[in-house]
Design a protein around this motif. Structure first.
Motif, PDB file in Angstrom:
ATOM      1  N   UNK A  82     -38.658 -47.833   6.149  1.00 25.21           N
ATOM      2  CA  UNK A  82     -39.561 -48.582   5.692  1.00 25.21           C
ATOM      3  C   UNK A  82     -40.465 -47.925   4.906  1.00 25.21           C
ATOM      4  N   UNK A  83     -41.036 -48.192   3.824  1.00 23.59           N
ATOM      5  CA  UNK A  83     -41.971 -47.763   2.983  1.00 23.59           C
ATOM      6  C   UNK A  83     -43.137 -48.562   3.131  1.00 23.59           C
ATOM      7  N   UNK A 102     -46.039 -44.315   2.169  1.00 25.71           N
ATOM      8  CA  UNK A 102     -45.153 -43.298   3.241  1.00 25.71           C
ATOM      9  C   UNK A 102     -44.000 -43.937   3.741  1.00 25.71           C
ATOM     10  N   UNK A 103     -43.046 -43.237   3.900  1.00 21.90           N
ATOM     11  CA  UNK A 103     -41.914 -43.846   4.525  1.00 21.90           C
ATOM     12  C   UNK A 103     -41.623 -43.386   6.107  1.00 21.90           C
ATOM     13  N   UNK A 119     -31.777 -38.618   3.692  1.00 19.34           N
ATOM     14  CA  UNK A 119     -32.803 -39.099   3.036  1.00 19.34           C
ATOM     15  C   UNK A 119     -34.054 -38.555   3.219  1.00 19.34           C
ATOM     16  N   UNK A 120     -34.252 -37.516   4.188  1.00 18.51           N
ATOM     17  CA  UNK A 120     -35.509 -37.124   4.613  1.00 18.51           C
ATOM     18  C   UNK A 120     -35.663 -35.584   4.091  1.00 18.51           C
ATOM     19  N   UNK A 121     -35.081 -35.335   3.182  1.00 17.50           N
ATOM     20  CA  UNK A 121     -35.182 -33.755   2.616  1.00 17.50           C
ATOM     21  C   UNK A 121     -35.555 -34.079   1.029  1.00 17.50           C
ATOM     22  N   UNK A 122     -36.145 -33.098   0.466  1.00 17.98           N
ATOM     23  CA  UNK A 122     -36.228 -33.159  -1.024  1.00 17.98           C
ATOM     24  C   UNK A 122     -37.184 -33.962  -1.247  1.00 17.98           C
ATOM     25  N   UNK A 123     -37.421 -34.298  -2.770  1.00 17.62           N
ATOM     26  CA  UNK A 123     -38.400 -35.204  -3.466  1.00 17.62           C
ATOM     27  C   UNK A 123     -38.075 -36.536  -3.238  1.00 17.62           C
ATOM     28  N   UNK A 124     -39.204 -37.395  -3.454  1.00 16.52           N
ATOM     29  CA  UNK A 124     -38.995 -38.821  -3.518  1.00 16.52           C
ATOM     30  C   UNK A 124     -37.779 -39.461  -4.149  1.00 16.52           C
TER      31      UNK A 124
END
Length: 233
Positions: free
Chosen positions: A118-119, A161-162, A219-224
């Protein structure tokens, strides 16, 4: 910012820990029982044939972003509990509840795994009650076993934030899940303490399909921007 952990009962539902209204929360009536399970170390997509074309990345993984209007929010009809904007793209804001139950569901595929997050952000001027953890939960089928991640929102700021950072991951194993219910049920919950809380803003929920057996979060690495690749808005 309010420092009080107790809120007035103005307009509050009767009872110290109210049951959710009809239709609120996927599997909500037994969510409280799931608190006894050991934690992990640590509106609906109606397309029965799987993700739409624009929900699939170039790597073959799919998923969906759920805007607030696509989620089931317990007590959302009561404007003393939730602020629900009419405009798309704006978050919903929790004003005060003692039963946090925000859930969604979507069809899923056997042999796949899914990550739920969730964001969130916080209206810090009106934040209270977040001394207790909130739990992200997911299961396949209404009789499936919950996977869960506890998250700490006590220091959440106005910045989006996620959560959870390492995602709530669940795998659709045909030998462990209900044969006739190929549905992922997920949600954001705090229904165990009867503690009043407020100020939370929910921007969206994210379900990302990943290859089964892959323990690394996709989905937890790299840019948004890269994390959002392959998921339909």
């Amino acid at each position: 910012m309010s420092t009080s952990s107790e809120k007035s009962s103005k307009g509050a539902p009767e009872g110290s820990q109210p049951p959710p209204p009809k239709g609120a929360g996927s599997g909500s009536p037994d969510v409280r029982n799931a608190s006894k399970e050991k934690p992990q170390s640590s509106k609906v997509n109606e397309n029965p044939e799987g993700p739409k074309k624009d929900e699939v990345s170039s790597e073959g993984t799919g998923g969906k972003k759920f805007k607030p209007k696509e989620l089931k929010i317990c007590w959302q009809e009561e404007n003393q509990f939730w602020s629900i904007p009419k405009e798309d793209g704006l978050p919903v804001e929790l004003l005060e509840v003692c039963w946090l139950d925000v859930s969604g569901e979507m069809p899923v595929t056997k042999g796949k795994a899914y990550e739920v997050s969730f964001k969130l952000s916080m209206n810090t001027e009106h934040s209270f009650g977040w001394e207790v953890p909130v739990t992200v939960m997911a299961r396949i089928g209404k009789k499936g076993k919950y996977e869960r991640k506890e998250i700490d929102l006590s220091k959440l700021s106005e910045k989006e934030k996620e959560f959870p950072p390492d995602k709530c991951r669940i795998e659709f194993k045909s030998d462990e899940n209900a044969k006739n219910d190929e549905t992922l049920y997920f949600g954001l919950y705090e229904v165990w303490t009867n503690k009043w809380k407020g100020g939370l803003r929910i921007h969206e929920a994210i379900v990302q399909e990943i290859p089964a057996g892959n323990n690394a979060s996709t989905s937890n690495t790299g840019s948004d921007e890269s994390r959002g690749k392959g998921i339909a808005a």
